[in-house]
Design an enzyme around this catalytic site. Structure first.
Site, PDB file in Angstrom:
ATOM      1  N   GLY A  29       6.388   5.561   4.921  1.00 15.56           N
ATOM      2  CA  GLY A  29       7.207   4.831   5.889  1.00 15.56           C
ATOM      3  C   GLY A  29       7.546   3.417   5.486  1.00 15.56           C
ATOM      4  N   LEU A  30       6.859   2.885   4.466  1.00 15.90           N
ATOM      5  CA  LEU A  30       7.101   1.484   4.075  1.00 15.90           C
ATOM      6  C   LEU A  30       7.975   1.359   2.830  1.00 15.90           C
ATOM      7  CD1 LEU A  30       3.640  -0.242   4.677  1.00 15.90           C
ATOM      8  CD2 LEU A  30       5.596   0.025   6.217  1.00 15.90           C
ATOM      9  N   ASP A  71      16.452   2.215   1.675  1.00 13.52           N
ATOM     10  CA  ASP A  71      15.149   1.806   1.126  1.00 13.52           C
ATOM     11  C   ASP A  71      15.299   1.102  -0.222  1.00 13.52           C
ATOM     12  OD1 ASP A  71      14.090   3.087   3.298  1.00 13.52           O
ATOM     13  OD2 ASP A  71      12.628   4.263   2.163  1.00 13.52           O
ATOM     14  N   PRO A  98       0.815  -1.218   0.000  1.00 15.89           N
ATOM     15  CA  PRO A  98       0.000   0.000   0.000  1.00 15.89           C
ATOM     16  C   PRO A  98       0.851   1.272   0.000  1.00 15.89           C
ATOM     17  CG  PRO A  98      -0.163  -1.159   2.126  1.00 15.89           C
ATOM     18  CD  PRO A  98       0.759  -1.962   1.261  1.00 15.89           C
ATOM     19  N   SER A 141       7.980   4.406  -2.211  1.00 21.41           N
ATOM     20  CA  SER A 141       8.592   5.136  -3.326  1.00 21.41           C
ATOM     21  C   SER A 141       9.774   4.335  -3.883  1.00 21.41           C
ATOM     22  CB  SER A 141       9.027   6.535  -2.885  1.00 21.41           C
ATOM     23  OG  SER A 141       9.943   6.453  -1.811  1.00 21.41           O
ATOM     24  N   ALA A 142      10.615   3.829  -3.004  1.00 18.18           N
ATOM     25  CA  ALA A 142      11.768   3.046  -3.476  1.00 18.18           C
ATOM     26  C   ALA A 142      11.305   1.776  -4.173  1.00 18.18           C
ATOM     27  CB  ALA A 142      12.683   2.702  -2.304  1.00 18.18           C
TER      28      ALA A 142
HETATM   29  O1  PMV Z   1       9.576   7.032   4.880  1.00 18.27           O
HETATM   30  P1  PMV Z   1      10.369   6.151   4.004  1.00 18.27           P
HETATM   31  O2  PMV Z   1       9.759   4.805   3.799  1.00 18.27           O
HETATM   32  O3  PMV Z   1      10.744   6.786   2.694  1.00 18.27           O
HETATM   33  O4  PMV Z   1      11.767   5.862   4.765  1.00 18.27           O
HETATM   34  C1  PMV Z   1      12.723   6.910   4.917  1.00 18.27           C
HETATM   35  C2  PMV Z   1      13.918   6.428   5.701  1.00 18.27           C
HETATM   36  C3  PMV Z   1      14.902   7.552   6.092  1.00 18.27           C
HETATM   37  O5  PMV Z   1      15.913   6.967   6.928  1.00 18.27           O
HETATM   38  C4  PMV Z   1      14.222   8.638   6.887  1.00 18.27           C
HETATM   39  C5  PMV Z   1      15.551   8.189   4.868  1.00 18.27           C
HETATM   40  C6  PMV Z   1      16.644   7.379   4.217  1.00 18.27           C
HETATM   41  O6  PMV Z   1      16.919   7.614   3.042  1.00 18.27           O
HETATM   42  O7  PMV Z   1      17.263   6.531   4.877  1.00 18.27           O
END
Ligand code: PMV
Length: 343
Positions: free
Chosen positions: A126-127, A173, A122, A130-131
């Site tokens: 935070g998951l 990520d 989903p 995007s990557a």
């Molecule tokens: O929020 P997300 O899933 O894009 O995770 C970001 C993770 C960070 O440590 C905040 C950024 C990074 O590039 O490591």
């Protein structure tokens, strides 16, 4: 890349790109690819500044299909997610696709693609959605134009794409999205190869991921930490030292399968993330709910400012109890496990 005990692995859900479709007429073929979602167990944000992190891919993927068209880039984003996620990320998504093409050595003006995005990961902040989508798109474009890239190259391409979403990403990520598994990650601050190591644990452990539903801007969160670190070096140096210690002890606890210790360290890590001001009141609330329902530990995961939290809930019963409590709080949940080989 510097791999330790490295075993490359591929998406568990092999998506359609696994099928040999060479018998189809060219017009009916399209490129396909997938990338894993992830939870960071220890070290988000600190990892951007060279502190090691531990990340686990999850068994949900972003999937992409890419087809050459006459002109322009069209994107059909059919991923389910938090309200407003797709709209909020649109400009960054377009920039990321431009970056994918350039990193492949393609001038964006010279190609035209229809890109479909879906999968069971989903669009929750935070998951690593995007990557995961950048890895999926890079793999699908490569397949569509008949190029073969190694996973290491796909990872490099997705890192360039991540800059659109995170500004100065650590690379954790895209690494989890490309390779899957439970990984140790340390960014090389001098610009050389990052250190990536595969971690193994005795048995997979249940976790619950709770989404606040709040869409967050990772780039703004990362920039905020960098600015506060610059302005308050003493406070931040001490917090960063504590974060480094947590990751090291966390690796040992994972190797020794000391689940209580892992939980405690997740709680400690959450406190540090609160102190660097990346948590959110809804995250703190869900973390509290999970702990009260017996989770061994809980913390926000990823960029924060909304997005998701993760709770360590060994055993199906504990997982169910925590998941139900988070659902009762009005939030969406994912039940999954860490330490599963090939995710
Ligand atoms: O929020 P997300 O899933 O894009 O995770 C970001 C993770 C960070 O440590 C905040 C950024 C990074 O590039 O490591």
């Amino acid at each position: 890349m510097c791999f330790q005990e490295w075993l490359p692995c591929y998406p568990k859900r092999m998506f359609l790109s696994d099928l040999n479709n060479t018998y189809l007429p060219e017009d009916f073929t399209m490129g396909k690819g997938s990338g894993f979602g992830k939870v960071i167990l220890f070290g988000e944000h600190f990892v951007v500044h060279g502190i090691p992190g531990i990340v686990s891919a999850i068994d949900s993927t972003a999937d992409a299909e890419v087809k050459k068209i006459a002109r322009g880039i069209t994107i059909r984003d059919e991923r389910k997610g938090s309200k407003g996620y797709a709209e909020e990320k649109k400009a960054q998504q377009l920039e990321s696709i431009d970056r994918v093409l350039k990193a492949m050595g393609i001038e964006p003006e010279t190609v035209a693609f229809d890109i479909w995005l879906g999968g069971n990961l989903p669009g929750f902040s935070g998951l690593g959605a995007s990557a995961a989508s950048s890895v999926a798109i890079a793999r699908a474009i490569a397949e569509e134009i008949g190029k073969r890239f190694s996973d290491e190259k796909i990872n490099e391409i997705a890192y360039e794409a991540e800059k659109a979403y995170a500004g100065t990403p650590s690379g954790i990520d895209n690494t989890a999205a490309t390779f899957g598994g439970l990984l140790w990650f340390e960014k090389n601050m001098k610009g050389g190869d990052n250190t990536i190591g595969k971690l193994r644990i005795r048995n997979p452990v249940e976790i619950v991921i709770g989404s606040t539903g709040v869409v967050a801007n990772t780039k703004a969160m990362v920039e905020g930490v960098a600015e506060r670190k610059r302005n308050h070096p003493e406070k931040y140096d001490s917090l960063f030292e504590q974060a480094a210690a947590i990751v090291l002890i966390g690796r040992k606890a994972l190797q020794e399968y000391d689940l209580k210790k892992i939980g405690e360290l997740m709680n400690d890590n959450h406190r540090l993330l609160q102190e660097i001001e990346v948590s959110h009141k809804k995250l703190d609330y869900l973390v509290d709910v999970a702990r009260k329902q017996g989770a061994y530990g809980a913390k926000m995961t990823g960029g924060g400012g909304g997005g998701c939290m993760v709770a360590l809930t060994p055993g199906k019963d504990s997982q169910e109890k925590v998941a139900n409590a988070i659902k009762k709080a009005g939030c969406e949940v994912l039940r999954t496990r860490i330490g599963v080989e090939k995710t």
